[in-house]
Enzyme design. Sequence first.
Site, PDB file in Angstrom:
ATOM      1  N   GLU A 132       0.836  -1.211   0.000  1.00 27.11           N
ATOM      2  CA  GLU A 132       0.000   0.000   0.000  1.00 27.11           C
ATOM      3  C   GLU A 132       0.873   1.265   0.000  1.00 27.11           C
ATOM      4  O   GLU A 132       0.625   2.218   0.744  1.00 27.11           O
ATOM      5  CB  GLU A 132      -0.960  -0.020   1.195  1.00 27.11           C
ATOM      6  N   GLU A 279      -5.582  -8.970   0.474  1.00 22.22           N
ATOM      7  CA  GLU A 279      -6.118  -8.885   1.832  1.00 22.22           C
ATOM      8  C   GLU A 279      -7.627  -8.674   1.774  1.00 22.22           C
ATOM      9  O   GLU A 279      -8.110  -7.854   1.000  1.00 22.22           O
ATOM     10  CB  GLU A 279      -5.505  -7.706   2.611  1.00 22.22           C
TER      11      GLU A 279
END
Length: 516
Positions: A132, A279
């Site tokens: 991220e 995720e």
Amino acid sequence: MLQKQIKASPRFEAPSMAALLLLFLFLFASSALSQDSLIGVNIGTEVTNMPSPTQVVTLLKSQNINRVRLYDADRSMLLAFAHTGIQVIISVPNDQLLGISQSNATAANWVTRNVAAYYPATNITTIAVGSEVLTTLPNAASVLVSALKYIQSALITANLDRQIKVSTPHSSTIILDSFPPSQAFFNKTWDPVIVPLLKFLQSTGSPLMLNVYPYFDYVQSNGVIPLDYALFQPLQANKEAVDANTLLHYTNVFDAIVDAAYFAMSYLNFTNIPIVVTESGWPSKGDAKEHDATVENANTYNSNLIQHVINKTGTPKHPGTAVTTYIYELYNEDTRPGPVSEKNWGLFHTNGTPVYTLRLAGAGAILANDTTNQTFCIAKEKVDKKMLQAALDWACGPGKVDCSALMQGEACYEPDDVVAHSTYAFNAYYQKMGKASGSCDFKGVATVTTTDPSRGTCVFPGSAKSNQTLGNNTTALAPSANSTTSGCIPQYYHPHASFTDLTLLSLLLIIALVFL
């Protein structure tokens, strides 16, 4: 080449029946084995008493999990995964990005130490470069693609580029206006990074990695997104979200976000890059303000997500195209900073016991974390008694449950009230259906428990005290929460590796051997 050989050979003969049967057996077995390969788990390490790598591998094997993602390239973990066949994603931590992005030698050294030293004994399939980065470390965004390219170059030098892919996980928040999905686009601020990144992924055949959290979308929507829509719960047709541009119907947030990513890529003229969800999950516990971080919601979300993935449901834009998904996460991480929910995303406690029992009947052995296999369906107490009675009537009627034990004078007649009788009937149906997802709902008046409701001489089906064996009858299914009919097939029910399948395989193998 093959056609020329066939035409040139005067002795070519059609394949024998045995060969065709063996080919069918191979394809059948390959299909069955591939079912469980679509679900993986993330293994975080912010844990007070982290289990040893050997204990981690033992747990993974017991749960038939064959994909994992590590947030680093820990030596002891990689050694523990050797010769297990488990597919491993290793990671370049964010704090190493800068060094790798500035030096081909640094990247080559990283690959030598963390990949070549373990592969192929350890089945490393992907390197996740950073995590991220665009949203958590924006100052490093400019070097992200360079880091990926240097790692790829190092793999090429080591002759590992065909076996191991390189990508980087992104938060789904880099996609703006995700509904309707057909109008979604990447945050244009990141175009100088996203466009070369997608070119890299396309040229190397690597996936776009996306972290998808319907929990956060639901919480941040301030009531706009219904809870059932976030949890994959069945919706009435008039409650489904419809993309006005494509007329595609969306029954859950997960699919909408994944399709938004597909559309965002196509907006930039990239249409053949697959998506891997690195995720996704739901917290099982929260603080006073996190009302929907509950065991029930976490169980519902993860159970439905896993069924959705292994059934190869796909998304409305790409039906039948399964999206490999990694559940966040294997263990609760009790030392993570932030609110209570941040510490409670795990499927298991660090002692190996499940945080909750996933409802995955019919999904094969994957993540069968009910180590006792003792789950029951019971009536909720604070619900409308008329709804309970209607559900009881259905179970003992169209549901074809044997309710003779509830007759006056029989073992389960007392207490003579609708809650007790419904509990027996609901559980008998649930057990008969093999504990299939959706078979313990009865329009919202039933719930699953791990507490055996048997009492005295009234022994419930499925109890360890019972010798009764119940079949997996699929002729009628319990009415679901939003069903408008008395019985409907649960959306995620998927028979898997049944006795019939195994019998057919055995019969075909015998026939093949006879022909040989």
